[in-house]
Design a protein around this motif. Structure first.
Motif, PDB file in Angstrom:
ATOM      1  N   GLU A 126       0.831  -1.208   0.000  1.00  0.00           N
ATOM      2  CA  GLU A 126       0.000   0.000   0.000  1.00  0.00           C
ATOM      3  C   GLU A 126       0.867   1.260   0.000  1.00  0.00           C
ATOM      4  O   GLU A 126       2.078   1.201   0.227  1.00  0.00           O
ATOM      5  CB  GLU A 126      -0.928  -0.026   1.209  1.00  0.00           C
ATOM      6  N   PRO A 127       0.264   2.446  -0.251  1.00  0.00           N
ATOM      7  CA  PRO A 127       1.031   3.696  -0.304  1.00  0.00           C
ATOM      8  C   PRO A 127       1.959   3.859   0.896  1.00  0.00           C
ATOM      9  O   PRO A 127       1.606   3.503   2.025  1.00  0.00           O
ATOM     10  CB  PRO A 127      -0.060   4.772  -0.320  1.00  0.00           C
ATOM     11  N   THR A 128       3.147   4.393   0.619  1.00  0.00           N
ATOM     12  CA  THR A 128       4.151   4.551   1.666  1.00  0.00           C
ATOM     13  C   THR A 128       4.114   5.944   2.286  1.00  0.00           C
ATOM     14  O   THR A 128       5.019   6.309   3.035  1.00  0.00           O
ATOM     15  CB  THR A 128       5.554   4.291   1.097  1.00  0.00           C
ATOM     16  N   GLY A 129       3.082   6.740   1.992  1.00  0.00           N
ATOM     17  CA  GLY A 129       2.948   8.070   2.565  1.00  0.00           C
ATOM     18  C   GLY A 129       1.673   8.735   2.091  1.00  0.00           C
ATOM     19  O   GLY A 129       0.995   8.247   1.178  1.00  0.00           O
ATOM     20  N   PRO A 130       1.309   9.874   2.680  1.00  0.00           N
ATOM     21  CA  PRO A 130       0.065  10.569   2.326  1.00  0.00           C
ATOM     22  C   PRO A 130       0.193  11.302   0.991  1.00  0.00           C
ATOM     23  O   PRO A 130       1.294  11.495   0.477  1.00  0.00           O
ATOM     24  CB  PRO A 130      -0.116  11.554   3.477  1.00  0.00           C
ATOM     25  N   PRO A 131      -0.939  11.742   0.415  1.00  0.00           N
ATOM     26  CA  PRO A 131      -0.890  12.495  -0.842  1.00  0.00           C
ATOM     27  C   PRO A 131      -0.067  13.771  -0.723  1.00  0.00           C
ATOM     28  O   PRO A 131       0.119  14.320   0.373  1.00  0.00           O
ATOM     29  CB  PRO A 131      -2.369  12.801  -1.115  1.00  0.00           C
ATOM     30  N   LEU A 132       0.410  14.256  -1.871  1.00  0.00           N
ATOM     31  CA  LEU A 132       1.168  15.506  -1.904  1.00  0.00           C
ATOM     32  C   LEU A 132       0.245  16.669  -1.564  1.00  0.00           C
ATOM     33  O   LEU A 132      -0.915  16.713  -1.971  1.00  0.00           O
ATOM     34  CB  LEU A 132       1.766  15.717  -3.293  1.00  0.00           C
TER      35      LEU A 132
END
Length: 318
Positions: free
Chosen positions: A94-100
């Protein structure tokens, strides 16, 4: 090779303007050879400054064919899909961080195997998201389509678009990026070679490196002028590492169908920079020499706290 794909939330002139600025910035950040999560952290800060009301998802990945893996960081983006050399489909974590644009500064890098014979797919949500279905259904449909999609990257793109029902009347924007790491067989394998030498340090390291580079380039049948430039580049990179780096040190030469890449890694994470040496200076000319004779050069930090300094030469076309 760095690969990036992203999607700004919303439509219209404002979203297009934000995407244009992020696209320009990521091309500049890519030249710094930073780890993927550091690139996303820089983009996150920039997105917040550009327009705090706009957020974007993004995945930034770096492929080194000799490592057999894809190092990536994901800012809230959909997972990378990989079909391995045996035809099995793998979904990146899964994504490794939040959206930009959220200002989180919580991105990390992760890896997914990408061995010779593998294909990776990066895409935006317009490919798999439908108003009348859960997005997981679209992801499963994409995985099934990738399992049977063979051919060149362009052919794979076209087949995935058709399989997911994307037409000219599609109501969402779609971007698909396909990377293939082909397995080299027969005569084609002769164009892709790799040789490495571990350096123990001391006064004998530099002449050993020169002799090793000379022998490798001779065995690869490089013309005399390119052979001599390659040996000089290897010598200067090793000398720079001996003076400013720490063990372990390693010299690596790689040949592709278009380039000769010479790389030296060591255990110190201080990145070199090109500077102008004064007439009386006894040091400081190595990187300047590399920048003069090579087609391009750069440096990057490596996992574990070290660095890599590299240069490449364009091979003559036949």
């Amino acid at each position: 090779t760095a690969l990036v794909i992203g999607d700004v939330m919303g439509r219209g002139v404002r979203a297009a303007a934000v995407m244009g600025q992020l696209r320009t910035a990521v091309r500049a950040y890519a030249r710094l050879d930073l780890p993927p999560h550091e690139v996303l952290q820089l983009l996150d800060g920039l997105a917040t400054e550009i327009d705090p009301s706009q957020i974007a998802t993004c995945v930034y990945a770096v492929h080194d064919p000799n490592e057999g893996r894809l190092v990536y960081a994901s800012a809230g983006h959909l997972p990378i899909l990989v079909r391995d050399e045996h035809g099995a489909i793998h979904r990146a974590p899964e994504p490794t961080g939040p959206p930009l644009g959220t200002g989180g500064w919580l991105h990390t890098s992760d890896t997914i195997p990408l061995a010779p014979g593998s294909t990776a797919v990066l895409y935006t949500d317009g490919l798999v998201e439908r108003r009348d279905a859960d997005i997981d259904e679209g992801l499963h449909q994409l995985e099934a389509a990738l399992a049977g999609a063979t051919g060149s990257p362009k052919v794979v793109c076209d087949r995935l678009m058709r399989a997911l029902g994307v037409t000219e009347t599609h109501d969402d924007d779609v971007a698909v990026l396909v990377l293939q790491h082909p397995a080299r067989v027969g005569g084609d394998a002769e164009l892709f070679r790799n040789a490495a030498l571990d350096l123990l340090g001391g006064v004998e390291a530099a002449p050993r490196a020169r002799a090793f580079a000379s022998g490798v380039l001779t065995s690869w049948r490089f013309p005399p002028d390119l052979h001599d430039l390659g040996v000089l580049a290897a010598s200067e990179l090793v000398a720079n590492s001996l003076q400013h780096g720490t063990p372990p040190m390693r010299l690596r030469l790689r040949r592709t169908d278009r380039r000769l890449i010479i790389e030296v890694t060591d255990g110190d994470d201080h990145l070199p920079r090109r500077r102008r040496a004064d007439a009386g200076d006894e040091a400081g000319r190595g990187i300047a020499i590399i920048a003069t004779i090579a087609s391009s050069w750069g440096s990057r930090r490596t996992p574990g706290g070290g660095k890599s300094v590299w240069c490449e030469f364009a091979l003559p076309t036949t």
